[in-house]
Enzyme design. Structure first.
Site, PDB file in Angstrom:
ATOM      1  N   SER A   1      11.844  10.637   7.137  1.00 30.41           N
ATOM      2  CA  SER A   1      10.530  11.532   7.063  1.00 30.41           C
ATOM      3  C   SER A   1      10.908  12.788   7.449  1.00 30.41           C
ATOM      4  CB  SER A   1       9.784  11.154   8.022  1.00 30.41           C
ATOM      5  OG  SER A   1       8.545  12.030   8.461  1.00 30.41           O
TER       6      SER A   1
ATOM      7  N   THR B   1      -1.236   8.874   2.423  1.00 25.64           N
ATOM      8  CA  THR B   1      -0.999   7.359   2.705  1.00 25.64           C
ATOM      9  C   THR B   1      -1.446   7.147   3.985  1.00 25.64           C
ATOM     10  OG1 THR B   1       1.066   7.647   3.916  1.00 25.64           O
ATOM     11  CG2 THR B   1       1.187   7.811   1.570  1.00 25.64           C
TER      12      THR B   1
ATOM     13  N   TYR C   1       8.310   7.779  16.617  1.00 23.66           N
ATOM     14  CA  TYR C   1       8.383   7.846  15.169  1.00 23.66           C
ATOM     15  C   TYR C   1       9.599   8.832  14.666  1.00 23.66           C
ATOM     16  CZ  TYR C   1       6.972   8.493  10.197  1.00 23.66           C
ATOM     17  OH  TYR C   1       6.871   8.514   8.904  1.00 23.66           O
TER      18      TYR C   1
ATOM     19  N   SER D   1       0.972  -1.211   0.233  1.00 18.60           N
ATOM     20  CA  SER D   1       0.083   0.001   0.179  1.00 18.60           C
ATOM     21  C   SER D   1       1.043   1.163  -0.210  1.00 18.60           C
ATOM     22  CB  SER D   1      -1.090  -0.032   1.150  1.00 18.60           C
ATOM     23  OG  SER D   1      -0.362   0.272   2.450  1.00 18.60           O
TER      24      SER D   1
ATOM     25  N   CYS E   1       9.934   0.960   1.949  1.00 29.00           N
ATOM     26  CA  CYS E   1       8.793   2.010   2.294  1.00 29.00           C
ATOM     27  C   CYS E   1       8.134   1.309   3.493  1.00 29.00           C
ATOM     28  CB  CYS E   1       8.129   2.164   1.078  1.00 29.00           C
ATOM     29  SG  CYS E   1       8.507   2.806  -0.343  1.00 29.00           S
TER      30      CYS E   1
ATOM     31  N   ASP F   1       8.610 -10.486   7.436  1.00 27.56           N
ATOM     32  CA  ASP F   1       8.773  -9.460   8.522  1.00 27.56           C
ATOM     33  C   ASP F   1      10.174  -8.889   8.585  1.00 27.56           C
ATOM     34  OD1 ASP F   1       8.923  -8.412  11.056  1.00 27.56           O
ATOM     35  OD2 ASP F   1       8.728 -10.184  12.176  1.00 27.56           O
ATOM     36  N   VAL F   2      10.111  -7.616   8.219  1.00 26.43           N
ATOM     37  CA  VAL F   2      11.513  -7.067   8.000  1.00 26.43           C
ATOM     38  C   VAL F   2      12.418  -6.853   9.317  1.00 26.43           C
ATOM     39  CG1 VAL F   2      10.732  -5.631   5.921  1.00 26.43           C
ATOM     40  CG2 VAL F   2      10.690  -4.711   8.466  1.00 26.43           C
TER      41      VAL F   2
ATOM     42  N   LYS G   1      12.863   7.294  12.458  1.00 23.83           N
ATOM     43  CA  LYS G   1      13.230   8.283  11.191  1.00 23.83           C
ATOM     44  C   LYS G   1      14.567   8.978  11.224  1.00 23.83           C
ATOM     45  CE  LYS G   1       9.955   6.387   9.006  1.00 23.83           C
ATOM     46  NZ  LYS G   1      10.117   5.533   7.825  1.00 23.83           N
TER      47      LYS G   1
ATOM     48  N   ASP H   1       6.343  -7.573   1.746  1.00 23.80           N
ATOM     49  CA  ASP H   1       5.173  -7.039   2.894  1.00 23.80           C
ATOM     50  C   ASP H   1       4.621  -8.245   3.732  1.00 23.80           C
ATOM     51  OD1 ASP H   1       3.488  -3.970   2.559  1.00 23.80           O
ATOM     52  OD2 ASP H   1       2.732  -5.568   3.862  1.00 23.80           O
TER      53      ASP H   1
END
Length: 253
Positions: A146, A194, A159, A15, A84, A57-58, A163, A36
């Site tokens: 970000s 998004t 977050y 997505s 992403c 699963d990263v 980032k 994903d």
């Protein structure tokens, strides 16, 4: 590096920014493997672009090692990686229910920072063995940070920390991997339309768009994908974190 007939891995590809990137790179002639955790949506995007989907699963070393090896075996070489995958939510360090959950803070760092590093290291390991392009390149890694890395808002402490880490590791990765002909860059999106939009303070989309000097609207995932493509194709972009934000600078809340 010309995307045509080259192999690209996109994480978080079910997505948002990842799906748009998978579509754009496929349209440019690349073979795309999508990573994903969302098997249903990820497989649907893969069908749309005639790509391959791998449930990953990263944050898991065995998962990522297996997935990268499978992608390499299927397509021969991995020429580019666009990351992403990410999560985030709004939590104050001192909330109504007490201090910020340590478990939630750790989860955001694990997926956004550790996960990014985990996929990058295994992909770089695979890229090192690629035949060099005429330019000397062997691969390109694009990570997603970000603008919150620089102007994190109240409630974005986890977050922003995650980032910020992604932004900070861009240059040392680029410097180390230069000897192998592997470039590393990062994109720092602003306010984009998004699912991640929900981590910002609760205001309407119109109010969020009004903060952006120009264009006065939310960013489109396709604009992120266009920049990612340009980074792959422009050999001089290396070690840079590129803001994609319409000149917005986030306020405290």
């Amino acid at each position: 590096m010309d995307l045509k007939n080259h192999h690209v891995i996109v994480t978080g590809a079910a997505s948002g920014l990842g799906a748009a990137t998978a579509h754009a790179f496929s349209a440019a002639g690349a073979r795309v493997t999508l990573f994903d955790r969302d098997e249903r949506q990820g497989a649907a995007v893969a069908r749309d672009i005639d790509g391959a989907f791998v449930s990953v699963d990263v944050t898991s070393e065995p998962d990522v090692e297996r997935a990268v090896a499978a992608a390499q075996q299927q397509s021969g070489s991995i020429h580019a990686l666009v990351q992403c995958a990410g999560i985030g939510w709004a939590r104050k360090i001192l909330g109504k229910r007490g201090p910020h959950s340590l478990e939630e803070f750790e989860q955001v760092l694990r997926i956004n920072l550790l996960g990014t590093f985990n996929v990058a290291r295994w992909t770089a390991h695979a890229m090192r063995d690629n035949p060099a392009e005429p330019s000397g390149e062997r691969g390109v890694i694009i990570n997603t940070t970000s603008i919150a890395a620089y102007e994190g808002q109240i409630g974005q402490v986890a977050y922003a920390a995650s980032k910020g880490g992604v932004a900070s590791m861009t240059l040392p990765l680029a410097r180390e991997l230069a000897q192998y002909g592997i470039r590393v860059a990062a994109i720092a999106p602003g306010i984009f339309a998004t699912p991640m939009l929900g981590i910002l303070p609760e205001t309407t989309s119109d109010a969020k768009a009004a903060q952006i000097p120009f264009p006065r609207r939310l960013g489109h995932p396709e604009e992120y994908a266009a920049l990612a493509r340009h980074i792959v194709e422009n050999a001089m972009i290396n070690g840079a974190v590129i803001r994609l934000d319409g000149a917005v600078r986030l306020g405290p809340q």
